[in-house]
Design a protein around this motif. Sequence first.
Motif, PDB file in Angstrom:
ATOM      1  N   LEU A 138       1.623 -13.307 -18.101  1.00  0.00           N
ATOM      2  CA  LEU A 138       0.382 -13.067 -17.366  1.00  0.00           C
ATOM      3  C   LEU A 138       0.497 -13.550 -15.922  1.00  0.00           C
ATOM      4  O   LEU A 138      -0.016 -12.911 -15.000  1.00  0.00           O
ATOM      5  CB  LEU A 138      -0.779 -13.758 -18.076  1.00  0.00           C
ATOM      6  CG  LEU A 138      -1.128 -13.173 -19.458  1.00  0.00           C
ATOM      7  CD1 LEU A 138      -2.148 -14.058 -20.175  1.00  0.00           C
ATOM      8  CD2 LEU A 138      -1.668 -11.751 -19.333  1.00  0.00           C
ATOM      9  N   ASN A 139       1.185 -14.662 -15.717  1.00  0.00           N
ATOM     10  CA  ASN A 139       1.410 -15.137 -14.346  1.00  0.00           C
ATOM     11  C   ASN A 139       2.294 -14.170 -13.566  1.00  0.00           C
ATOM     12  O   ASN A 139       2.084 -13.955 -12.361  1.00  0.00           O
ATOM     13  CB  ASN A 139       2.030 -16.531 -14.364  1.00  0.00           C
ATOM     14  CG  ASN A 139       0.990 -17.635 -14.472  1.00  0.00           C
ATOM     15  OD1 ASN A 139      -0.042 -17.579 -13.816  1.00  0.00           O
ATOM     16  ND2 ASN A 139       1.242 -18.626 -15.316  1.00  0.00           N
ATOM     17  N   LYS A 140       3.297 -13.563 -14.228  1.00  0.00           N
ATOM     18  CA  LYS A 140       4.143 -12.567 -13.561  1.00  0.00           C
ATOM     19  C   LYS A 140       3.313 -11.359 -13.156  1.00  0.00           C
ATOM     20  O   LYS A 140       3.481 -10.808 -12.058  1.00  0.00           O
ATOM     21  CB  LYS A 140       5.287 -12.154 -14.474  1.00  0.00           C
ATOM     22  CG  LYS A 140       6.390 -13.191 -14.607  1.00  0.00           C
ATOM     23  CD  LYS A 140       7.513 -12.706 -15.509  1.00  0.00           C
ATOM     24  CE  LYS A 140       8.638 -13.748 -15.601  1.00  0.00           C
ATOM     25  NZ  LYS A 140       9.733 -13.293 -16.516  1.00  0.00           N
ATOM     26  N   ALA A 141       2.414 -10.935 -14.048  1.00  0.00           N
ATOM     27  CA  ALA A 141       1.539  -9.799 -13.731  1.00  0.00           C
ATOM     28  C   ALA A 141       0.696 -10.118 -12.497  1.00  0.00           C
ATOM     29  O   ALA A 141       0.543  -9.271 -11.603  1.00  0.00           O
ATOM     30  CB  ALA A 141       0.649  -9.475 -14.925  1.00  0.00           C
ATOM     31  N   LEU A 142       0.173 -11.329 -12.429  1.00  0.00           N
ATOM     32  CA  LEU A 142      -0.684 -11.721 -11.312  1.00  0.00           C
ATOM     33  C   LEU A 142       0.110 -11.935 -10.035  1.00  0.00           C
ATOM     34  O   LEU A 142      -0.416 -11.737  -8.929  1.00  0.00           O
ATOM     35  CB  LEU A 142      -1.460 -12.984 -11.680  1.00  0.00           C
ATOM     36  CG  LEU A 142      -2.530 -12.771 -12.754  1.00  0.00           C
ATOM     37  CD1 LEU A 142      -3.031 -14.108 -13.291  1.00  0.00           C
ATOM     38  CD2 LEU A 142      -3.694 -11.959 -12.192  1.00  0.00           C
ATOM     39  N   ASN A 143       1.375 -12.330 -10.148  1.00  0.00           N
ATOM     40  CA  ASN A 143       2.218 -12.453  -8.960  1.00  0.00           C
ATOM     41  C   ASN A 143       2.461 -11.093  -8.322  1.00  0.00           C
ATOM     42  O   ASN A 143       2.605 -10.969  -7.104  1.00  0.00           O
ATOM     43  CB  ASN A 143       3.552 -13.104  -9.315  1.00  0.00           C
ATOM     44  CG  ASN A 143       3.415 -14.602  -9.559  1.00  0.00           C
ATOM     45  OD1 ASN A 143       2.473 -15.226  -9.073  1.00  0.00           O
ATOM     46  ND2 ASN A 143       4.335 -15.168 -10.316  1.00  0.00           N
ATOM     47  N   ILE A 144       2.507 -10.048  -9.156  1.00  0.00           N
ATOM     48  CA  ILE A 144       2.708  -8.686  -8.656  1.00  0.00           C
ATOM     49  C   ILE A 144       1.389  -8.105  -8.158  1.00  0.00           C
ATOM     50  O   ILE A 144       1.329  -7.474  -7.107  1.00  0.00           O
ATOM     51  CB  ILE A 144       3.307  -7.797  -9.763  1.00  0.00           C
ATOM     52  CG1 ILE A 144       4.709  -8.310 -10.144  1.00  0.00           C
ATOM     53  CG2 ILE A 144       3.380  -6.337  -9.309  1.00  0.00           C
ATOM     54  CD1 ILE A 144       5.261  -7.684 -11.408  1.00  0.00           C
ATOM     55  N   ASP A 145       0.327  -8.323  -8.932  1.00  0.00           N
ATOM     56  CA  ASP A 145      -0.994  -7.792  -8.568  1.00  0.00           C
ATOM     57  C   ASP A 145      -2.030  -8.887  -8.775  1.00  0.00           C
ATOM     58  O   ASP A 145      -2.518  -9.096  -9.879  1.00  0.00           O
ATOM     59  CB  ASP A 145      -1.320  -6.570  -9.434  1.00  0.00           C
ATOM     60  CG  ASP A 145      -2.663  -5.938  -9.062  1.00  0.00           C
ATOM     61  OD1 ASP A 145      -3.318  -6.447  -8.137  1.00  0.00           O
ATOM     62  OD2 ASP A 145      -3.046  -4.934  -9.685  1.00  0.00           O
ATOM     63  N   SER A 146      -2.360  -9.590  -7.713  1.00  0.00           N
ATOM     64  CA  SER A 146      -3.285 -10.724  -7.812  1.00  0.00           C
ATOM     65  C   SER A 146      -4.706 -10.281  -8.139  1.00  0.00           C
ATOM     66  O   SER A 146      -5.549 -11.115  -8.485  1.00  0.00           O
ATOM     67  CB  SER A 146      -3.284 -11.517  -6.502  1.00  0.00           C
ATOM     68  OG  SER A 146      -3.709 -10.692  -5.421  1.00  0.00           O
ATOM     69  N   ASN A 147      -4.994  -8.979  -8.015  1.00  0.00           N
ATOM     70  CA  ASN A 147      -6.331  -8.461  -8.301  1.00  0.00           C
ATOM     71  C   ASN A 147      -6.473  -7.930  -9.724  1.00  0.00           C
ATOM     72  O   ASN A 147      -7.471  -7.294 -10.054  1.00  0.00           O
ATOM     73  CB  ASN A 147      -6.693  -7.350  -7.307  1.00  0.00           C
ATOM     74  CG  ASN A 147      -6.807  -7.885  -5.893  1.00  0.00           C
ATOM     75  OD1 ASN A 147      -7.364  -8.954  -5.668  1.00  0.00           O
ATOM     76  ND2 ASN A 147      -6.266  -7.146  -4.934  1.00  0.00           N
ATOM     77  N   LEU A 148      -5.480  -8.212 -10.567  1.00  0.00           N
ATOM     78  CA  LEU A 148      -5.521  -7.729 -11.955  1.00  0.00           C
ATOM     79  C   LEU A 148      -6.412  -8.679 -12.766  1.00  0.00           C
ATOM     80  O   LEU A 148      -5.950  -9.617 -13.416  1.00  0.00           O
ATOM     81  CB  LEU A 148      -4.109  -7.666 -12.537  1.00  0.00           C
ATOM     82  CG  LEU A 148      -3.933  -6.941 -13.878  1.00  0.00           C
ATOM     83  CD1 LEU A 148      -4.509  -5.532 -13.827  1.00  0.00           C
ATOM     84  CD2 LEU A 148      -2.464  -6.904 -14.250  1.00  0.00           C
TER      85      LEU A 148
END
Length: 384
Positions: A138-148
Amino acid sequence: MNKAASKRVNSLLLAITIGLTTALATNAGSTGAAFARTSNTGNTFCSSSEPWSTVAQPTATSNTQLKEFAARKANQSDALDETYRKNGDMKLSDGDFTGALDEYDKALQVNPRNAMAYYGRGRVRLATSNYTEARVDLNKALNIDSNLTSARLALIGILMYTRDFASGVSEATKVIESDPQNALAYYERGICNGEVGRRAEAVSDLNQAKSLLSSSGDQVGCDFVNYSLGKQYQENGRYAAYQKDFTTALNDFDLALNINSNSAATLIAKASVEREMGSNEAALADYNKAVEVAPLLPDAYKERGNFYYQSASYQLAQDDFTRALAISPADADLYNCRARTYEALGNIVSANADYRQAELVAKSHARQDAEQLTKEVTELVQKV
């Protein structure tokens, strides 16, 4: 990614590359020949002895096709990782966690920057209680798209489960800053604020969540938040009582009971404060209400029994302790409580019997605790 899937992806990319190379080579050959054959005057442009005469020259056509093929290659690659990702979503919704994980892995092999694939894989790991790796994904997802937002809300759920409430407050605040109408973010921040002792902020957040859900017509959501709000008022009351601020405590308990008038835990807590304040009639009324709304709750009888004992109503106290023991026969403290009533009434034989039973139950609990601790240590050593 498994070998078969890897082979399919590599074959597709190879085919695209071969197609691009072949098309450009064909175009280059025909264009080079045209340049070699004639000039605008019809004469030979260059002789066959000049080595550069057969080299493809850059043209508007070749540049355009190069861009088109490159775009097509990128689009097909994007489509492939999204196909895997959507397959993962479907398998996850069907409860096929192994299959979903495999699809998300394939998507990330094709495109390591696919935030939704990391989010999906994080949800799989969350569903299978693998909280450490779920948090990483989940942190990797947010590092790519902080607006997710969906990934951040899921992350907050993990932080709450692992009791990292301070981080939960921080992450929920980020959601609220980007989406001030997000009721779930207010709810999660409210719970986290309560756990870190920010009681006023917790109440404010939970009320805001309730207001947003109410305005959207979500009555089920309102009921759920209301339950948590009642629990928060109850905890606020307990804290105030611990601080000997009985007026605030009673006010908080009343707010909790306004939300859920049948909360036995709140009624018992309120009665205890009333007893401390010397309001015995009010205390007894609340103890009676607690027994009425929760006739199978041993604590309701136990607390009322203690009230009766302190009021020297020993027989009533004994009756309540006996009712509590019928529900919870493994409570050593209840045997001790009832033994004291027997002793106060002069029944020494029964008192001694209860004292012995209390000791046996306590030893049994200690032995069970020791066995559980030994088991946990053994499992830990085996893992190491």
